[in-house]
Design an enzyme around this catalytic site. Structure first.
Site, PDB file in Angstrom:
ATOM      1  N   PRO A 335      -2.000   2.130  -0.630  1.00 53.48           N
ATOM      2  CA  PRO A 335      -2.263   2.843   0.621  1.00 53.48           C
ATOM      3  C   PRO A 335      -1.348   2.493   1.792  1.00 53.48           C
ATOM      4  O   PRO A 335      -1.405   3.173   2.814  1.00 53.48           O
ATOM      5  CB  PRO A 335      -3.694   2.394   0.957  1.00 53.48           C
ATOM      6  N   THR A 336      -0.511   1.445   1.683  1.00 54.42           N
ATOM      7  CA  THR A 336       0.207   0.989   2.880  1.00 54.42           C
ATOM      8  C   THR A 336       1.466   1.813   3.145  1.00 54.42           C
ATOM      9  O   THR A 336       1.947   2.540   2.284  1.00 54.42           O
ATOM     10  CB  THR A 336       0.643  -0.490   2.739  1.00 54.42           C
ATOM     11  N   CYS A 337       2.008   1.641   4.359  1.00 54.68           N
ATOM     12  CA  CYS A 337       3.210   2.380   4.760  1.00 54.68           C
ATOM     13  C   CYS A 337       4.460   1.616   4.362  1.00 54.68           C
ATOM     14  O   CYS A 337       5.347   1.378   5.189  1.00 54.68           O
ATOM     15  CB  CYS A 337       3.206   2.592   6.258  1.00 54.68           C
ATOM     16  N   ASP A 338       4.520   1.178   3.125  1.00 53.82           N
ATOM     17  CA  ASP A 338       5.697   0.474   2.629  1.00 53.82           C
ATOM     18  C   ASP A 338       5.996   1.053   1.264  1.00 53.82           C
ATOM     19  O   ASP A 338       5.111   1.098   0.408  1.00 53.82           O
ATOM     20  CB  ASP A 338       5.394  -1.025   2.525  1.00 53.82           C
ATOM     21  N   ASN A 379      -0.569  -3.888   7.533  1.00 58.65           N
ATOM     22  CA  ASN A 379      -0.959  -2.532   7.938  1.00 58.65           C
ATOM     23  C   ASN A 379      -2.438  -2.443   8.327  1.00 58.65           C
ATOM     24  O   ASN A 379      -3.012  -1.362   8.371  1.00 58.65           O
ATOM     25  CB  ASN A 379      -0.720  -1.547   6.780  1.00 58.65           C
TER      26      ASN A 379
END
Ligand SMILES: *Cc1c(COP(=O)(O)O)cnc(C)c1O
Length: 389
Positions: A335-338, A379
């Site tokens: 789910p993270t922005c990476d 995040n």
């Protein structure tokens, strides 16, 4: 779709379903009874050895307490791990300081708390042990090459060449320490049992040459971890490891076995955990794309770090699994922005085509190197919760 029955019995699955039904995702559910059985099985298969649980695999206090009650010893790598295990009532005689990378003041702390067995693989560290832990038992970790057949290799960083181990054990004696034994780790999730043969042969050479040349009688072999948990890549059964390793030991040491230590982590707790996660989004990158991206609420930063390089391929079950259900390949991501937070892209899992937002995915065999092997809140996503069943 994996065959769930290959990993967990119907009755255990039912019990898990009842226990997990209303819990929020993501979470890891640990089955203590499975760990108990794994421990007993290992005991039975290696009756001549002492078991030092490698706490890093899963440091949950309930797991440590249960293993302590079952008379396990513990392989510890840091001061906080030591404090935790001592606070749970483990006596220092049952603890080994297995980390070869440590500060002089960490050594002093362990010694002050009563720990007397230390691993090393360098002169600098050995000298620190001699000053801060006088008279301690020393075992030297040797290098073994294991990057090809271990799914999570531990080579290069730890251990020294056997020639250096030889010198270190002589130095240990000269510094007033007890030259106690040799350790190795053939690599975690080691699928090639022959790796132990090699390591035991090197160990035997050191036992013999130190005794012949220097009159130093070593008394212990620490064979580390490396025993498998059940993931999608097949391994031999643990009983085959036991039979082969016993044979290697007898080939080299005859009936007169030294004291043998095992340090299992993954094989004790791996198959006792199920990571439950929920589908956050299903999408395609263009209108005609063949593959769906399935985004989950668990990823590399909150429990699934061993998907790095797609090293560990967990068996995955979904709430839409059913006999004859239509499936297609997916790319799985967290789910993270990476963008590093992609779990499996080269290796394509096949999941039901009607998988929807809110459906559950169950990553089986996630009891080892998940809950504590994670970020603290990247995040804003919180560390994954563990529930003990
Ligand atoms: C991590 C570790 C273990 C446990 O290894 P597994 O492959 O998980 O069984 C054992 N010994 C040492 C020194 C370790 O660092």
């Amino acid at each position: 779709m994996v065959n769930r029955g290959d990993y967990i019995s119907d009755s255990e699955w039912q019990r898990f379903q009842d226990f997990s039904k209303d819990r929020e995702t993501p979470c890891i559910i640990m089955n203590l009874q499975t760990i108990r059985e794994n421990y007993q099985r290992l005991r039975g298969l290696f009756p001549y050895s002492e078991i030092y649980y490698a706490v890093k695999a899963n440091p949950d206090p309930e797991i440590i307490s249960m293993l302590a009650e079952m008379d396990s010893c513990f392989d510890i790598a840091s001061r906080p791990e030591l404090d935790k295990v001592l606070a749970l009532g483990v006596i220092p005689e049952r603890i080994s300081y297995g980390n070869t990378i440590k500060k002089a003041r960490d050594i002093a702390y362990f010694y002050e708390k009563g720990v007397r067995m230390f691993a090393t693989d360098s002169k600098e560290d050995l000298k620190n042990i001699a000053s801060a832990a006088p008279g301690a038992k020393i075992y030297v970790r040797i290098l073994v090459e294991n990057s090809v057949t271990a799914d999570w290799p531990l080579s290069r960083k730890f251990g020294c060449h056997p020639d250096m181990a030889y010198d270190l054990l002589i130095l240990a004696r000269d510094l007033g320490l007890v030259p106690y034994g040799i350790s190795f780790h053939v690599g975690s999730q080691q699928r090639d049992i022959g790796q132990w043969d090699d390591a035991i042969a090197k160990t035997k050479y050191l036992f013999s040459s130190l005794e012949e040349d220097e009159g130093i009688r070593l008394s212990m072999i620490n064979m580390g971890g490396g025993f498998p948990a059940s993931y999608t890549t097949p391994t031999n059964d643990l009983s085959e490891y036991a039979t082969e390793i016993r044979r290697y030991l007898e080939d080299d040491f005859g009936d007169d076995l030294p004291k043998i230590i095992l340090e299992p982590g993954r094989s004790l707790v791996g198959n006792a955990g199920i990571l439950m996660t929920e589908v956050v989004l299903v999408s395609r990158k263009n209108n005609t794309a063949l593959n769906r991206w399935v985004y989950l609420d668990a990823g590399k930063f909150n429990g699934l770090i061993e998907t790095l390089d797609e090293s560990i391929k967990y068996p995955i079950v979904t709430s839409k699994d059913a006999p004859g259900v239509k499936e297609a390949e997916v790319i799985l991501a967290g789910p993270t922005c990476d963008s590093m937070d992609i779990l499996y892209e080269d290796y394509k899992y096949r999941l039901p085509v009607d998988l929807k937002v809110g459906d559950k995915l169950y990553f089986l065999s996630t009891g080892a190197y998940t809950a504590s092997y994670a970020s603290v809140g990247f995040n804003g996503f919180l560390p994954i919760k563990t529930h003990i069943m």
